[in-house]
Design an enzyme around this catalytic site. Structure first.
Site, PDB file in Angstrom:
ATOM      1  N   ARG A 177       3.073   7.930   3.222  1.00 43.46           N
ATOM      2  CA  ARG A 177       3.166   7.664   1.766  1.00 43.46           C
ATOM      3  C   ARG A 177       2.428   8.708   0.931  1.00 43.46           C
ATOM      4  NH1 ARG A 177       6.054   4.527   4.130  1.00 43.46           N
ATOM      5  NH2 ARG A 177       6.389   2.369   3.551  1.00 43.46           N
ATOM      6  N   CYS A 226       5.867  -2.805  -1.407  1.00 47.39           N
ATOM      7  CA  CYS A 226       4.484  -3.084  -1.018  1.00 47.39           C
ATOM      8  C   CYS A 226       3.538  -2.570  -2.090  1.00 47.39           C
ATOM      9  CB  CYS A 226       4.181  -2.432   0.326  1.00 47.39           C
ATOM     10  SG  CYS A 226       4.948  -3.329   1.682  1.00 47.39           S
ATOM     11  N   GLU A 296      -0.413   1.277  -3.255  1.00 50.44           N
ATOM     12  CA  GLU A 296       0.721   2.070  -2.799  1.00 50.44           C
ATOM     13  C   GLU A 296       1.627   2.312  -4.004  1.00 50.44           C
ATOM     14  OE1 GLU A 296       4.633   2.844  -0.706  1.00 50.44           O
ATOM     15  OE2 GLU A 296       4.175   1.285  -2.131  1.00 50.44           O
TER      16      GLU A 296
HETATM   17  N1  EPU Z   1       2.639  -9.960   8.112  1.00 49.85           N
HETATM   18  C1  EPU Z   1       2.075 -11.193   7.963  1.00 49.85           C
HETATM   19  N2  EPU Z   1       2.207 -11.826   6.765  1.00 49.85           N
HETATM   20  C2  EPU Z   1       2.845 -11.265   5.714  1.00 49.85           C
HETATM   21  C3  EPU Z   1       3.413  -9.988   5.870  1.00 49.85           C
HETATM   22  C4  EPU Z   1       3.303  -9.344   7.083  1.00 49.85           C
HETATM   23  O1  EPU Z   1       1.483 -11.727   8.888  1.00 49.85           O
HETATM   24  O2  EPU Z   1       2.906 -11.891   4.657  1.00 49.85           O
HETATM   25  C5  EPU Z   1       2.535  -9.284   9.419  1.00 49.85           C
HETATM   26  C6  EPU Z   1       3.914  -9.170  10.071  1.00 49.85           C
HETATM   27  O3  EPU Z   1       4.242 -10.329  10.800  1.00 49.85           O
HETATM   28  C7  EPU Z   1       3.749  -7.966  10.952  1.00 49.85           C
HETATM   29  C8  EPU Z   1       2.748  -7.096  10.178  1.00 49.85           C
HETATM   30  O4  EPU Z   1       2.103  -7.958   9.252  1.00 49.85           O
HETATM   31  O5  EPU Z   1       3.174  -8.304  12.178  1.00 49.85           O
HETATM   32  C9  EPU Z   1       3.430  -5.943   9.465  1.00 49.85           C
HETATM   33  O6  EPU Z   1       4.388  -6.448   8.536  1.00 49.85           O
HETATM   34  P1  EPU Z   1       5.797  -5.747   8.243  1.00 49.85           P
HETATM   35  O7  EPU Z   1       6.494  -5.498   9.531  1.00 49.85           O
HETATM   36  O8  EPU Z   1       6.481  -6.499   7.183  1.00 49.85           O
HETATM   37  O9  EPU Z   1       5.417  -4.320   7.747  1.00 49.85           O
HETATM   38  P2  EPU Z   1       4.353  -3.839   6.688  1.00 49.85           P
HETATM   39  O10 EPU Z   1       3.352  -3.003   7.427  1.00 49.85           O
HETATM   40  O11 EPU Z   1       3.825  -4.942   5.861  1.00 49.85           O
HETATM   41  C10 EPU Z   1       5.558  -1.567   6.195  1.00 49.85           C
HETATM   42  C11 EPU Z   1       5.781  -0.818   4.925  1.00 49.85           C
HETATM   43  C12 EPU Z   1       7.035  -1.311   4.231  1.00 49.85           C
HETATM   44  C13 EPU Z   1       8.220  -1.180   5.178  1.00 49.85           C
HETATM   45  C14 EPU Z   1       7.918  -1.984   6.442  1.00 49.85           C
HETATM   46  C15 EPU Z   1       8.997  -1.833   7.499  1.00 49.85           C
HETATM   47  C16 EPU Z   1       3.688  -0.141   3.902  1.00 49.85           C
HETATM   48  C17 EPU Z   1       2.611  -0.481   2.923  1.00 49.85           C
HETATM   49  N3  EPU Z   1       4.649  -1.027   4.036  1.00 49.85           N
HETATM   50  O12 EPU Z   1       5.269  -2.919   5.792  1.00 49.85           O
HETATM   51  O13 EPU Z   1       7.258  -0.475   3.104  1.00 49.85           O
HETATM   52  O14 EPU Z   1       9.388  -1.672   4.571  1.00 49.85           O
HETATM   53  O15 EPU Z   1       6.690  -1.515   7.035  1.00 49.85           O
HETATM   54  O16 EPU Z   1       8.891  -0.586   8.123  1.00 49.85           O
HETATM   55  O17 EPU Z   1       3.646   0.935   4.503  1.00 49.85           O
HETATM   56  C18 EPU Z   1       6.879  -0.104   0.788  1.00 49.85           C
HETATM   57  O18 EPU Z   1       6.524   1.045   1.094  1.00 49.85           O
HETATM   58  O19 EPU Z   1       6.902  -0.491  -0.412  1.00 49.85           O
HETATM   59  C19 EPU Z   1       7.264  -1.022   1.851  1.00 49.85           C
HETATM   60  C20 EPU Z   1       7.617  -2.253   1.620  1.00 49.85           C
END
Ligand code: EPU
Length: 302
Positions: A177, A226, A296
């Site tokens: 990012r 996010c 972010e």
């Molecule tokens: N999780 C929870 N509770 C929640 C949300 C997530 O327990 O409310 C847990 C999930 O179960 C999982 C872990 O946290 O084990 C990671 O969650 P997720 O797979 O949704 O990915 P993320 O790390 O929250 C990142 C990016 C997203 C992108 C997804 C998919 C960032 C800040 N976020 O989210 O990007 O879509 O991976 O690759 O890097 C964005 O940049 O705006 C964005 C949404």
């Protein structure tokens, strides 16, 4: 910020700049938050240096808007003019495995257009709202891929040198990012080199990513994706969720019930509400986990 100087207003058409007075940024951002200012829609890349020299000479402050999907804009009358590129037709030109894409092109449409022409690699970006320029500047990524991996050349307005430049891919660094572009550089066009893949195979990947996104993100609601970056080795969403903060609200700004790192505008949230909510959540995460979350989302606050 209102452009009133008649000399400046008269010079705009020749520079390919269309003035849209009193535009609500709430209508140009996916969060649906933001005050009012004059908008300049730019149709000629080559006239940008002259246009910006003119604005500087008249001491008119300005900011560049992409697709408005990762942006939290302040409330009320905004103290800067907003500049946005108008995309040309066509905005994507393919040549073998290369795609020359205008920065104002819609990211999702770019992914599908390339896919239909048997060019893959960007499946993870399906469902990421915004423009190609915005994705490039932030190095947008999802499901194990990031756009920076495919960038071979970028045409941009280099603010520090006040001129248009073309950079080769290896002159730019793409991190999580984050990119080596300066905050006031303006993305104009990008050349991507994409892996050849048959369309049905790309479509399969697109469907899987769509499915995952639908299952975990609040897609129908007003958000900026996010709100916080993931700190190294941790997940902002999981930490916020573990603290039981889903549903926490300030006015109509609310932590999504579906994904705790998505903060939604559930009605008429103001930027003040949203920033109070991010400050509260950040303080609670710091207290419990000793980690300071970084936005972010890009914040334009007066
Ligand atoms: N999780 C929870 N509770 C929640 C949300 C997530 O327990 O409310 C847990 C999930 O179960 C999982 C872990 O946290 O084990 C990671 O969650 P997720 O797979 O949704 O990915 P993320 O790390 O929250 C990142 C990016 C997203 C992108 C997804 C998919 C960032 C800040 N976020 O989210 O990007 O879509 O991976 O690759 O890097 C964005 O940049 O705006 C964005 C949404």
């Amino acid at each position: 910020m209102r452009v009133r100087d008649p000399k400046l207003v008269a010079a705009l058409p020749e520079l390919g700049a269309l003035l849209e007075p009193g535009t609500s940024l709430a209508e140009l951002t996916s969060l649906g938050i933001g005050g009012t200012t004059d908008l300049l829609r730019i149709t000629k890349h080559d006239a940008i240096p002259e246009l910006l020299n003119l604005l500087d000479a008249e001491s008119v402050p300005y900011k560049f808007l992409g697709g408005g999907s990762n942006l939290l804009v302040g409330d009320g009358e905004l103290p800067w003019l907003v500049l946005q590129l108008v995309s040309p037709d066509p905005d994507i030109v393919l040549e073998g495995r290369f795609a020359q894409v205008d920065a104002a092109a819609d990211l999702g449409r770019t992914v599908t257009f390339c896919a239909k022409n048997d060019l893959g690699g960007m499946e993870g970006l399906i469902g990421v709202p915004g423009t190609v320029g915005g994705a490039l500047r932030m190095n947008a990524g999802a499901y194990g891929m990031q756009i920076g991996s495919y960038v071979r050349q970028v045409k941009l307005y280099r603010a520090a040198r006040r001129r248009l430049e073309t950079l080769e891919g290896d002159q730019i660094s793409f991190e999580y990012r984050h990119t080596s572009f300066a905050p006031d550089d303006m993305m104009l066009a990008v050349k991507l080199e994409l892996p050849s893949k048959p369309y049905p195979e790309i479509l399969k990947g697109i469907r899987i990513c769509n499915e995952k996104r639908r299952a975990s993100q609040p897609l129908g609601q007003k958000s900026a994706g996010c709100i916080f970056k993931n700190p190294p080795g941790a997940s902002a969403g999981r930490m916020i969720d573990e603290l039981g903060l889903k549903g926490l609200s300030v006015g109509d700004a609310r932590v999504s019930d579906r994904h705790a790192n998505f903060f939604v505008n559930a009605g008429k949230a103001s930027a003040k509400d949203m920033l109070a909510l991010t400050a509260d959540v950040r303080a609670r995460v710091e207290k419990s986990f000793g980690i300071i979350l970084e936005h972010e989302v890009v914040v334009w606050n007066a």
